[in-house]
Design an enzyme around this catalytic site. Sequence first.
Site, short mmCIF file in Angstrom:
data_model
loop_
_atom_site.label_atom_id
_atom_site.label_comp_id
_atom_site.label_asym_id
_atom_site.label_seq_id
_atom_site.Cartn_x
_atom_site.Cartn_y
_atom_site.Cartn_z
CB SER A 19 1.78 -0.39 1.20
OG SER A 19 1.60 0.98 0.93
CG HIS A 46 3.39 0.90 -2.22
ND1 HIS A 46 2.13 0.52 -1.86
CD2 HIS A 46 3.68 0.19 -3.34
CE1 HIS A 46 1.66 -0.35 -2.73
NE2 HIS A 46 2.60 -0.57 -3.64
CG ASP A 139 0.50 -3.01 -5.50
OD1 ASP A 139 0.21 -3.57 -6.58
OD2 ASP A 139 1.63 -2.61 -5.22
#
Length: 212
Positions: A19, A46, A139
């Site tokens: 991310s 992401h 995540d």
Amino acid sequence: MQPAAPVPDVFEVVAVASSAGGVHGLATLLGALDADLPVPVLVVQHLDPRHRTVIAEVLDRRTALDVKLAEDHERTEPGTVYIAPPDRHLLVGPDGLLTLTYSELVHFVRPSADLLFESVAGAYGARAIACVLTGTGRDGAMGVDAVKSRGGTVIVQDPATAEFRGMPEAALGTGTVDFVPPLEEIAAVISGSAETKRQWQGSGGSNGGPAA
């Protein structure tokens, strides 16, 4: 007569989650992998869904592997990196067939590393490697648990080398992590596992396909 040597562990896929700070992390990891990596690499990074992404073009210039945005119903090939497009979950089936979905956000994100890892665990079992790099949030933590529960291997970037520690620390908190190398050493861990696969195939062993 001596009993036959056990079949070495072989790997069929590498799944990577990142991310915040992930473009640098991915460039470092992918740039250190050889072009003849005998497995595909699936990536959830992401991304801002409001803008067209050029991440595949950027990373393609940093690695000997082929890098592209994943397409729905595309079949994976060794030595190719498939990146989840913005605002799509990326899943993989037992035959290496990719699926992109608009299903609900998971922990406020889409694409979700948890969903990718869970699909990899179900499709490949012990032949999967899951890797968590820099990023905020949690995540990937549930996903690495799923991979480990099916006998797969979990690699997490040492949080001390991560630009953002949230995702690596959450993954470590599951207690299911096999390796915690600094960013610059992750490719060597992956390549060592892939080399085991290459040697087994070269000795006449069967590829075997993904575990159900």
